[in-house]
Design a protein around this motif. Structure first.
Motif, short mmCIF file in Angstrom:
data_model
loop_
_atom_site.label_atom_id
_atom_site.label_comp_id
_atom_site.label_asym_id
_atom_site.label_seq_id
_atom_site.Cartn_x
_atom_site.Cartn_y
_atom_site.Cartn_z
N SER A 52 21.07 -14.34 -28.68
CA SER A 52 20.74 -12.97 -29.01
C SER A 52 21.59 -12.56 -30.21
N LEU B 28 15.89 -22.39 -19.28
CA LEU B 28 16.34 -23.06 -20.50
C LEU B 28 17.19 -24.28 -20.18
N HIS C 236 19.00 -23.24 -25.57
CA HIS C 236 19.87 -22.07 -25.54
C HIS C 236 19.12 -20.89 -26.14
N LEU C 237 19.30 -19.73 -25.55
CA LEU C 237 18.73 -18.49 -26.06
C LEU C 237 19.85 -17.66 -26.67
N LEU D 85 15.98 -12.86 -31.12
CA LEU D 85 16.11 -13.85 -30.07
C LEU D 85 15.80 -15.21 -30.69
N THR E 269 12.18 -16.40 -32.21
CA THR E 269 10.99 -16.19 -31.40
C THR E 269 10.63 -14.72 -31.22
N ARG F 124 22.41 -26.46 -31.28
CA ARG F 124 22.87 -25.13 -30.92
C ARG F 124 24.01 -24.67 -31.82
N VAL G 83 15.81 -19.31 -30.17
CA VAL G 83 15.82 -20.42 -29.23
C VAL G 83 16.23 -21.68 -29.98
#
Length: 239
Positions: free
Chosen positions: A144, A135, A141-142, A194, A170, A202, A196
């Motif tokens: 959670s 990433l 950025h991922l 999740l 996603t 962000r 993205v």
């Protein structure tokens, strides 16, 4: 789907042209013609057609064994009937019998012949070109996200989150099962998402998620907007 419907309709219409009790006298001539086509005419035509291309003899043998199948020969056989040519009905019956015989006899034997000629064997499966892109390289950025008890995100559809452009949900994990959500997927308590998001959006994405968690799908109308309290997390956001 439309192609299959058209083919089904075509075969039904062709079936209306067939008179089974009139085919008794044409079965033996059709079998003799089919034998000549299979053993003499078709192999010679295949050899003459493929000679300039240097096709291996195994492939030529397989092409020679493949006969008339499908609706095209039957449709072509209706042209003499429409033109009023003498004995056109008998031509149609012979072609119809040939197509049925070739389909029942040659069709199932083609895989067997291909294996005997060693045409179905491959040198090996080609490896997939898979690239693992971090990433950081994508400037993304991922996030959670967990939906705890009491969160107003319960009952909100994914499309109603209205995340900023550059962010998307996603994956959804629900009861230890993961799936890719649709815009109409309804989120529930206990779901883990999740998300993205690209680097520029962000913070706006996290603010929007928190706003929906506090005010539900009507967060903007209730005065809980994207300008809520920021709380950056590195791995997990609880809503």
């Amino acid at each position: 789907g439309l192609g299959w419907i058209a083919q089904i309709g075509m075969f039904v219409l062709l079936g209306l042209l067939v008179t089974p009790h009139e085919m008794g006298d044409d079965i033996v001539p059709a079998l003799l013609i089919g034998l000549v086509l299979t053993m003499v005419a078709r192999p010679l035509s295949v050899i003459a057609s493929l000679l300039p291309f240097r096709i291996p003899w195994q492939e030529q043998a397989l092409l020679s064994w493949a006969g008339l199948r499908g609706a095209v020969p039957i449709i072509l056989a209706t042209i003499p009937m429409v033109s009023g040519i003498a004995e056109s009905k008998r031509i149609f019956n012979i072609v119809f019998v040939l197509v049925v015989v070739y389909t029942l006899v040659q069709g199932p034997t083609l895989p067997w012949l291909a294996r005997k000629l060693r045409l179905g064997e491959s040198a090996g499966a080609a490896d997939l070109g898979i690239e693992s892109a971090p990433l950081e390289r994508l400037r993304g950025h991922l996030l959670s996200v967990a939906i705890p008890k009491g969160s107003r995100m319960h009952g909100v559809e994914v499309g109603e989150l209205r995340l900023p452009p550059g962010a998307a949900v996603t994956l959804v994990v629900r009861e230890s099962k993961s799936f890719v959500p649709m815009p109409t997927t309804v989120l529930r308590l206990g779901d883990e998402l999740l998300v993205v998001a690209t680097d520029p959006v962000r913070d706006a994405t996290e603010r929007r998620l928190r706003a929906v968690g506090q005010g539900g799908k009507l967060a903007d109308w209730l005065g809980v907007g994207d300008g809520g309290t920021e709380h950056r997390t590195q791995h997990r956001t609880g809503l």
